[in-house]
Write a protein that holds these residues in place. Structure first.
Motif, PDB file in Angstrom:
ATOM      1  N   PHE A 162       0.834  -1.205   0.000  1.00  0.00           N
ATOM      2  CA  PHE A 162       0.000   0.000   0.000  1.00  0.00           C
ATOM      3  C   PHE A 162       0.864   1.249   0.000  1.00  0.00           C
ATOM      4  O   PHE A 162       0.655   2.164  -0.796  1.00  0.00           O
ATOM      5  CB  PHE A 162      -0.930  -0.019   1.218  1.00  0.00           C
ATOM      6  CG  PHE A 162      -1.726   1.241   1.403  1.00  0.00           C
ATOM      7  CD1 PHE A 162      -2.830   1.506   0.606  1.00  0.00           C
ATOM      8  CD2 PHE A 162      -1.386   2.156   2.386  1.00  0.00           C
ATOM      9  CE1 PHE A 162      -3.566   2.672   0.771  1.00  0.00           C
ATOM     10  CE2 PHE A 162      -2.116   3.313   2.575  1.00  0.00           C
ATOM     11  CZ  PHE A 162      -3.213   3.574   1.760  1.00  0.00           C
ATOM     12  N   GLU A 163       1.862   1.284   0.879  1.00  0.00           N
ATOM     13  CA  GLU A 163       2.718   2.472   0.967  1.00  0.00           C
ATOM     14  C   GLU A 163       3.560   2.651  -0.289  1.00  0.00           C
ATOM     15  O   GLU A 163       3.789   3.773  -0.729  1.00  0.00           O
ATOM     16  CB  GLU A 163       3.583   2.421   2.227  1.00  0.00           C
ATOM     17  CG  GLU A 163       2.738   2.647   3.470  1.00  0.00           C
ATOM     18  CD  GLU A 163       3.526   2.717   4.756  1.00  0.00           C
ATOM     19  OE1 GLU A 163       4.685   2.241   4.795  1.00  0.00           O
ATOM     20  OE2 GLU A 163       2.979   3.248   5.727  1.00  0.00           O
ATOM     21  N   ALA A 164       3.988   1.553  -0.890  1.00  0.00           N
ATOM     22  CA  ALA A 164       4.717   1.657  -2.158  1.00  0.00           C
ATOM     23  C   ALA A 164       3.803   2.215  -3.248  1.00  0.00           C
ATOM     24  O   ALA A 164       4.220   3.055  -4.049  1.00  0.00           O
ATOM     25  CB  ALA A 164       5.272   0.298  -2.567  1.00  0.00           C
ATOM     26  N   ALA A 165       2.553   1.780  -3.263  1.00  0.00           N
ATOM     27  CA  ALA A 165       1.603   2.238  -4.286  1.00  0.00           C
ATOM     28  C   ALA A 165       1.236   3.705  -4.112  1.00  0.00           C
ATOM     29  O   ALA A 165       1.211   4.459  -5.090  1.00  0.00           O
ATOM     30  CB  ALA A 165       0.339   1.378  -4.254  1.00  0.00           C
ATOM     31  N   VAL A 166       0.965   4.128  -2.873  1.00  0.00           N
ATOM     32  CA  VAL A 166       0.555   5.518  -2.653  1.00  0.00           C
ATOM     33  C   VAL A 166       1.744   6.461  -2.559  1.00  0.00           C
ATOM     34  O   VAL A 166       1.600   7.668  -2.707  1.00  0.00           O
ATOM     35  CB  VAL A 166      -0.371   5.688  -1.429  1.00  0.00           C
ATOM     36  CG1 VAL A 166      -1.658   4.905  -1.617  1.00  0.00           C
ATOM     37  CG2 VAL A 166       0.320   5.337  -0.133  1.00  0.00           C
ATOM     38  N   GLY A 167       2.926   5.914  -2.287  1.00  0.00           N
ATOM     39  CA  GLY A 167       4.140   6.721  -2.288  1.00  0.00           C
ATOM     40  C   GLY A 167       4.417   7.502  -1.027  1.00  0.00           C
ATOM     41  O   GLY A 167       5.157   8.480  -1.053  1.00  0.00           O
TER      42      GLY A 167
END
Length: 120
Positions: A88-93
């Motif tokens: 999730f954090e990789a996707a939202v940045g």
């Protein structure tokens, strides 16, 4: 947490870091997840895209990102499980949710890194 764009500290190799003043204003894990979504790097990313990138199920993502705490019958909506947090954090940045969780343990990001190094 409102949908204001927050100035994040960018990193090249990982999700951006939010200022601690912002993290301190977040009241719950659900709010941290919504803040991360509201401040995603790719503004036009849809929930469907998020599901494709992370493997989360669409109805669950609807619960995770819902502003309400309960459904129309009064049942508590699901929180995003920890297993999805890295994707999730990789996707939202950004790392709003991880930073909020670390704050709940009264750790700063630096303290968490130091503790990890000492454990090795």
């Amino acid at each position: 947490m409102n949908a204001l764009q927050i100035k994040l500290m960018p990193r090249l190799d990982a999700p951006s870091v939010a200022p601690m003043s912002v993290i301190f204003s977040i009241r719950s894990y659900r709010d941290a997840v919504r803040a991360a979504w509201n401040n995603r790097r790719v503004v036009n990313m849809t929930r469907s895209s998020l599901c494709e990138l992370t493997g989360m199920r669409a109805p669950h993502v609807t619960d995770y990102l819902n502003e309400r705490e309960t459904d129309e019958r009064g049942r508590k909506l699901r929180n995003m499980p920890a297993e999805y947090l890295p994707g999730f954090e990789a996707a939202v940045g950004n790392s709003f949710a991880s930073q909020w969780l670390a704050m709940q343990s009264q750790l700063t990001i630096l303290e968490a890194q130091i503790a990890e190094q000492k454990a090795r």
